[in-house]
Design a protein around this motif. Structure first.
Motif, PDB file in Angstrom:
ATOM      1  N   PHE A 169       0.848  -1.197   0.000  1.00 20.95           N
ATOM      2  CA  PHE A 169       0.000   0.000   0.000  1.00 20.95           C
ATOM      3  C   PHE A 169       0.884   1.247   0.000  1.00 20.95           C
ATOM      4  CE2 PHE A 169      -2.894  -3.205   1.141  1.00 20.95           C
ATOM      5  CZ  PHE A 169      -4.184  -2.738   0.979  1.00 20.95           C
ATOM      6  N   SER A 170       0.542   2.207  -0.839  1.00 18.21           N
ATOM      7  CA  SER A 170       1.341   3.433  -0.866  1.00 18.21           C
ATOM      8  C   SER A 170       0.577   4.561  -0.174  1.00 18.21           C
ATOM      9  CB  SER A 170       1.685   3.822  -2.303  1.00 18.21           C
ATOM     10  OG  SER A 170       0.494   4.003  -3.019  1.00 18.21           O
ATOM     11  N   LEU A 171       1.328   5.548   0.303  1.00 17.63           N
ATOM     12  CA  LEU A 171       0.750   6.612   1.137  1.00 17.63           C
ATOM     13  C   LEU A 171       0.288   7.795   0.283  1.00 17.63           C
ATOM     14  CD1 LEU A 171       0.348   7.559   4.107  1.00 17.63           C
ATOM     15  CD2 LEU A 171       2.610   8.582   3.966  1.00 17.63           C
ATOM     16  N   GLU A 172      -0.912   8.304   0.585  1.00 22.93           N
ATOM     17  CA  GLU A 172      -1.443   9.494  -0.098  1.00 22.93           C
ATOM     18  C   GLU A 172      -1.969  10.474   0.955  1.00 22.93           C
ATOM     19  OE1 GLU A 172      -1.600  10.206  -3.330  1.00 22.93           O
ATOM     20  OE2 GLU A 172      -1.168   8.279  -4.318  1.00 22.93           O
TER      21      GLU A 172
ATOM     22  N   LEU B  17      -5.393  -0.151  -7.527  1.00 20.23           N
ATOM     23  CA  LEU B  17      -4.938   0.801  -6.517  1.00 20.23           C
ATOM     24  C   LEU B  17      -4.869   0.137  -5.148  1.00 20.23           C
ATOM     25  CD1 LEU B  17      -7.176   3.875  -7.441  1.00 20.23           C
ATOM     26  CD2 LEU B  17      -4.711   3.739  -7.740  1.00 20.23           C
ATOM     27  N   ARG B  18      -3.776   0.374  -4.465  1.00 20.47           N
ATOM     28  CA  ARG B  18      -3.670  -0.039  -3.050  1.00 20.47           C
ATOM     29  C   ARG B  18      -3.072   1.154  -2.319  1.00 20.47           C
ATOM     30  NH1 ARG B  18      -0.776  -5.817  -2.981  1.00 20.47           N
ATOM     31  NH2 ARG B  18      -0.044  -5.094  -5.016  1.00 20.47           N
TER      32      ARG B  18
ATOM     33  N   CYS C  85      -8.413  -0.753  -1.445  1.00 12.00           N
ATOM     34  CA  CYS C  85      -7.871  -1.459  -2.593  1.00 12.00           C
ATOM     35  C   CYS C  85      -8.955  -1.452  -3.654  1.00 12.00           C
ATOM     36  CB  CYS C  85      -7.515  -2.875  -2.157  1.00 12.00           C
ATOM     37  SG  CYS C  85      -7.226  -3.986  -3.517  1.00 12.00           S
ATOM     38  N   ALA C  86      -8.622  -1.139  -4.875  1.00 11.92           N
ATOM     39  CA  ALA C  86      -9.600  -1.190  -5.972  1.00 11.92           C
ATOM     40  C   ALA C  86      -8.945  -1.891  -7.152  1.00 11.92           C
ATOM     41  CB  ALA C  86     -10.034   0.222  -6.362  1.00 11.92           C
ATOM     42  N   ASP C  87      -9.595  -2.969  -7.607  1.00 11.19           N
ATOM     43  CA  ASP C  87      -8.998  -3.768  -8.680  1.00 11.19           C
ATOM     44  C   ASP C  87     -10.087  -4.691  -9.222  1.00 11.19           C
ATOM     45  OD1 ASP C  87      -7.163  -4.881 -10.387  1.00 11.19           O
ATOM     46  OD2 ASP C  87      -5.792  -5.565  -8.826  1.00 11.19           O
ATOM     47  N   LYS C  88      -9.717  -5.575 -10.148  1.00 14.57           N
ATOM     48  CA  LYS C  88     -10.696  -6.568 -10.609  1.00 14.57           C
ATOM     49  C   LYS C  88     -10.695  -7.745  -9.630  1.00 14.57           C
ATOM     50  CE  LYS C  88     -10.495  -5.332 -15.428  1.00 14.57           C
ATOM     51  NZ  LYS C  88      -9.794  -5.452 -16.686  1.00 14.57           N
TER      52      LYS C  88
END
Ligand SMILES: [Zn+2]
Length: 343
Positions: free
Chosen positions: A122-125, A188-189, A217-220
């Motif tokens: 996971f990356s930081l935003e 996205l993570r 997390c957003a993905d298929k």
């Protein structure tokens, strides 16, 4: 004064200096008598201003040679300050130890959480603290007048956005979710952490400003089992491999289904019935989580039939209290050094 008189004065100064050196006067005294601003040589050099340029050159060079000689003598004969009774400086005295600080327990905990989530990819935003109603509520499936807005007592600001709606102090870190999903494409993570604000009275477990962690997390093909694995790995990393988690149904407008996540009590493990932290239940409520609501994906321009994802959030103070064994959240804000020093 003419040239001859000047030379005689210099010669007299030289003699004085030779005499002082022969008498072994201290270098401080010699420095004061000859080199200081009011010393004999400085006055003599000042008198040069009345002479012609050629004379200034000639006499100035003689004066400077003498000055150099005196300075060299002083440097060679300067006494050791330790043994010099006139000096106030005693380098044999011990210094005062300067207290070293450390980051605040909330910051340390936040960094621990971020580094643990980084390990899981996971990356930081970051997002703004003064937020638009749209990002804080509407895009997260809290339409205007939705009763779920009452779950978060909000500080509104006087400034209005272009739609005439007041800005607010973000009540959770979830707006970052919307901002990231609108600006990036899956997979996205992402995690975000920082201050959030709610109009709450201060007590042992509430405050009007606190810190939250947000992850999504957003993905298929993302399912609830991905959420469970992620949270289990994260909790074991934070509290040790013996820590367990369990899910129970809960409601948040931006997830469906939603879950409350409890962690096995790290204080009592098996001695149920006596532990004051978990009140004898053996479990501690730590996170809120769930599968991202299709309406949230639509607000971000994603097709909920193609993209799925999970989200979770937690109070950082709660983690800090467990990691440091603090029972009253106010201890984290009072800046009492007796407490902070021991953490
Ligand atoms: Zn317990």
């Amino acid at each position: 004064m003419n040239k001859q008189e000047w030379l005689e004065k210099l010669s007299a100064l030289r003699n004085e200096f030779e005499k002082a050196a022969a008498e072994k006067k201290s270098s401080q005294d010699i420095e004061r008598d000859f080199l200081s601003k009011k010393g004999g040589l400085a006055l003599l050099l000042r008198d040069l201003s009345a002479f012609s340029i050629e004379e200034k050159k000639e006499l100035g060079s003689l004066g400077n040679d003498f000055k150099k000689k005196v300075a060299e003598y002083c440097a060679e004969n300067s006494s050791n300050p330790v043994s010099d009774k006139k000096s106030d400086l005693d380098i044999t005295l011990c210094g005062h130890p300067y207290p070293k600080g450390h980051s605040h327990p909330i910051i340390i905990t936040m960094e621990k959480i971020i580094s643990s989530m980084n390990k899981l990819g996971f990356s930081l935003e970051y997002g703004p603290l003064a937020e638009r109603d749209y990002y804080n509520f509407e895009a997260l499936n809290f339409p205007p007048d939705h009763p779920a807005r009452d779950m978060q007592d909000t500080f509104y600001l006087n400034q209005k956005d272009e739609k005439g709606i007041n800005y607010l102090l973000r009540t959770h870190t979830s707006p970052v979710q919307i901002r990231v999903m609108q600006s990036k494409k899956p997979p996205l993570r992402v995690i975000s952490a920082g201050k959030v604000f709610r109009s709450e009275a201060v007590d042992a477990s509430h405050s009007f400003v606190f810190h939250q962690l947000e992850g999504f997390c957003a993905d298929k093909n993302i399912s609830m089992s991905d959420l469970k694995w992620t949270l289990e790995s994260f909790i074991k990393d934070m509290f040790g491999s013996a820590a367990k988690i369990r899910f129970s149904p809960s409601y948040f407008p931006f997830v469906e289904p939603g879950a409350g996540v409890e962690v096995s009590c790290v204080f009592c493990s098996s001695s149920k019935g006596k532990c004051p932290v978990c009140k004898g239940t053996g479990w501690l409520e730590m996170l809120g989580a769930g599968m991202i609501h299709p309406e949230v994906f639509k607000a971000c321009g994603y097709n909920p039939d193609e993209i799925s994802g999970f989200a979770f959030g937690a109070g950082i103070e709660r983690f800090a209290m467990l990691l440091y064994g603090i029972s009253d959240m106010r201890q984290l804000y009072e800046n009492d050094l007796r407490i902070l020093k021991n953490l």
